[in-house]
Design a protein around this motif. Structure first.
Motif, PDB file in Angstrom:
ATOM      1  N   THR A 208      -6.493  -1.930  10.483  1.00 26.99           N
ATOM      2  CA  THR A 208      -6.957  -1.740   9.109  1.00 26.99           C
ATOM      3  C   THR A 208      -8.448  -1.488   9.148  1.00 26.99           C
ATOM      4  OG1 THR A 208      -7.599  -4.032   8.626  1.00 26.99           O
ATOM      5  CG2 THR A 208      -5.252  -3.497   8.455  1.00 26.99           C
TER       6      THR A 208
ATOM      7  N   HIS B 296       3.497  -1.588   4.064  1.00 25.76           N
ATOM      8  CA  HIS B 296       2.995  -0.225   3.914  1.00 25.76           C
ATOM      9  C   HIS B 296       4.128   0.728   3.549  1.00 25.76           C
ATOM     10  CE1 HIS B 296      -0.893  -1.380   5.289  1.00 25.76           C
ATOM     11  NE2 HIS B 296      -0.523  -1.621   6.528  1.00 25.76           N
TER      12      HIS B 296
ATOM     13  N   GLY C  11      -4.420  -2.492   3.910  1.00 21.48           N
ATOM     14  CA  GLY C  11      -4.292  -3.452   5.004  1.00 21.48           C
ATOM     15  C   GLY C  11      -5.526  -4.293   5.197  1.00 21.48           C
TER      16      GLY C  11
ATOM     17  N   ALA D 283       0.847  -1.197   0.000  1.00 26.12           N
ATOM     18  CA  ALA D 283       0.000   0.000   0.000  1.00 26.12           C
ATOM     19  C   ALA D 283       0.880   1.244   0.000  1.00 26.12           C
ATOM     20  CB  ALA D 283      -0.913   0.000   1.217  1.00 26.12           C
TER      21      ALA D 283
ATOM     22  N   ALA E  70      -0.130   3.700   9.349  1.00 28.91           N
ATOM     23  CA  ALA E  70       0.582   2.550   8.803  1.00 28.91           C
ATOM     24  C   ALA E  70       1.217   1.673   9.874  1.00 28.91           C
ATOM     25  CB  ALA E  70       1.651   3.014   7.819  1.00 28.91           C
TER      26      ALA E  70
ATOM     27  N   VAL F  77       7.033  -1.566   7.465  1.00 30.81           N
ATOM     28  CA  VAL F  77       6.557  -0.231   7.119  1.00 30.81           C
ATOM     29  C   VAL F  77       7.773   0.580   6.674  1.00 30.81           C
ATOM     30  CG1 VAL F  77       5.402   1.864   7.920  1.00 30.81           C
ATOM     31  CG2 VAL F  77       4.687  -0.374   8.811  1.00 30.81           C
TER      32      VAL F  77
ATOM     33  N   THR G 225      -3.339   3.088   3.335  1.00 29.96           N
ATOM     34  CA  THR G 225      -2.798   1.988   4.131  1.00 29.96           C
ATOM     35  C   THR G 225      -3.902   1.298   4.932  1.00 29.96           C
ATOM     36  OG1 THR G 225      -2.146   3.496   5.932  1.00 29.96           O
ATOM     37  CG2 THR G 225      -0.493   2.994   4.246  1.00 29.96           C
TER      38      THR G 225
ATOM     39  N   PRO H 120       3.876   4.490   3.550  1.00 33.66           N
ATOM     40  CA  PRO H 120       3.102   5.717   3.760  1.00 33.66           C
ATOM     41  C   PRO H 120       3.795   6.916   3.137  1.00 33.66           C
ATOM     42  CG  PRO H 120       4.240   5.091   5.767  1.00 33.66           C
ATOM     43  CD  PRO H 120       4.435   3.963   4.799  1.00 33.66           C
TER      44      PRO H 120
ATOM     45  N   GLY I 144       0.253   9.112   7.755  1.00 36.98           N
ATOM     46  CA  GLY I 144       0.442   7.696   7.493  1.00 36.98           C
ATOM     47  C   GLY I 144       1.659   7.145   8.204  1.00 36.98           C
TER      48      GLY I 144
END
Length: 358
Positions: free
Chosen positions: A143, A126, A112, A101, A138, A163, A108, A128, A133
């Motif tokens: 989610t 993720h 997710g 994402a 994130a 992340v 995100t 972001p 984010g």
């Protein structure tokens, strides 16, 4: 980019958050080894930011599918999620495949959720692209999507594989979006790390400038707060609720505004409201209440609100995730960096605190 330029923040033993310039190029290394297919989800305005991620995945020989989704909260609907599942189904995604994402907190959240629900859970990474984010959405495995009845009412806890907070992405972020994301950073200062507040007070201009050491420091400090809390309480059974400081009224305002108000702006108002509740019950002094308005004001964030009556917001307040039965619960402060729950406040107190926002 050398390894020394990257800050690694572990979230317990589950995964790492990498912060630095250019870290999104590491996406291939952080996917599970047996992944064959990847769905890259990005906000419609962010195709250019997603291109390096897509190129890196394809260069590694992966079967990459790309899905652009609406911007901001418009992405978080069951219809958009269903569209992602259709792509995954038609491409034959299995449990060993993954979602990446790329975007703000809404992307995100959506990516997710799509990963959490597909075959009851596939890997997600993720990337972001906003302050919000990076420091909040994130990180932590929450989610979800919105419904007509409220924000984030449908979702799941689904821990990401990694992340990647690429600070280069912030150079493209509109100033108002950057400032709104900093509301979540300031939240971290009030609930856990007062040094964040001091940095904002001392360096408010630098904190709002992409690429500065001050912005990077407050981002990393806020991520560290969230990492510590969610590692101890993934499913929000107790400690994690402190991260909802300012969110109870904030979410109600977002719902009333049809999600046209930025999340951080609503949370800023919500924090002032929570501080009003705490002050009116003798938990914090007038100076700490005023510090909320001062610090948020330095960032150009709203600290007043009068676009709805309290009765118009009350129904959304009762649907807040922290509510238990008919009992409303708020996160408030007993002092700086001393968050606690306030259960079942008298409605007259809630109305008085809301009147003060005007």
């Amino acid at each position: 980019m050398s390894p020394s330029d990257v800050t690694t923040i572990p979230v317990g033993d589950d995964y790492d958050v990498l912060v630095g310039h250019g870290v999104s190029a590491r996406v291939v290394d952080l996917l599970p080894d047996d992944v064959a297919r990847v769905l890259v989800v990005h906000g419609e305005p962010l195709a250019r930011l997603a291109e390096p991620v897509v190129d890196a995945l394809r260069a590694a020989g992966l079967d990459v599918h790309v899905a652009a989704v609406p911007d901001a909260e418009a992405a978080k609907t069951v219809e958009v999620a269903a569209g992602l599942w259709a792509v995954m189904g038609q491409a034959g995604f299995t449990r060993t495949d993954a979602v990446v994402a790329v975007g703000g907190g809404s992307v995100t959240d959506l990516g997710g959720w799509a990963a959490a629900a597909w075959l009851r859970g596939v890997a997600v990474v993720h990337v972001p692209t906003t302050v919000l984010g990076m420091v909040d959405a994130a990180v932590g495995g929450k989610t979800g999507i919105n419904t007509a009845e409220g924000k984030n009412l449908v979702g799941a806890f689904h821990t990401p594989a990694a992340v990647l907070c690429d600070l280069d992405h912030l150079a493209t972020l509109p100033p108002a979006d950057l400032s709104a994301g900093l509301a979540e950073v300031v939240k971290g200062g009030f609930i856990a790390d007062p040094r964040i507040l001091e940095i904002v007070e001392e360096e408010e201009s630098a904190v709002q400038e992409p690429g500065t050491a001050q912005l990077r420091e407050v981002i990393e400090r806020k991520i560290a707060i969230k990492a510590e809390v969610v590692a101890a309480d993934l499913r929000e059974s107790n400690l994690r609720e402190i991260l909802n400081y300012g969110h109870t009224l904030g979410h109600a305002i977002e719902h009333h505004e049809g999600y046209r108000m930025r999340h951080g702006e609503a949370v800023a108002i919500g924090m002032v409201y929570a501080a009003e509740l705490a002050h009116r019950t003798g938990r914090i002094d007038a100076a700490l209440l005023e510090r909320h308005r001062y610090v948020l004001g330095l960032l150009g964030l709203p600290t007043t609100y009068s676009a709805a009556t309290f009765d118009e917001l009350l129904a959304a307040l009762r649907r807040d995730k922290k509510t238990r039965g008919a009992t409303l619960r708020f996160v408030v402060l007993d002092g700086l960096a001393q968050p606690t729950r306030f259960e079942g406040p008298d409605e007259s107190l809630l109305r008085e605190a809301y009147a003060a926002l005007a």
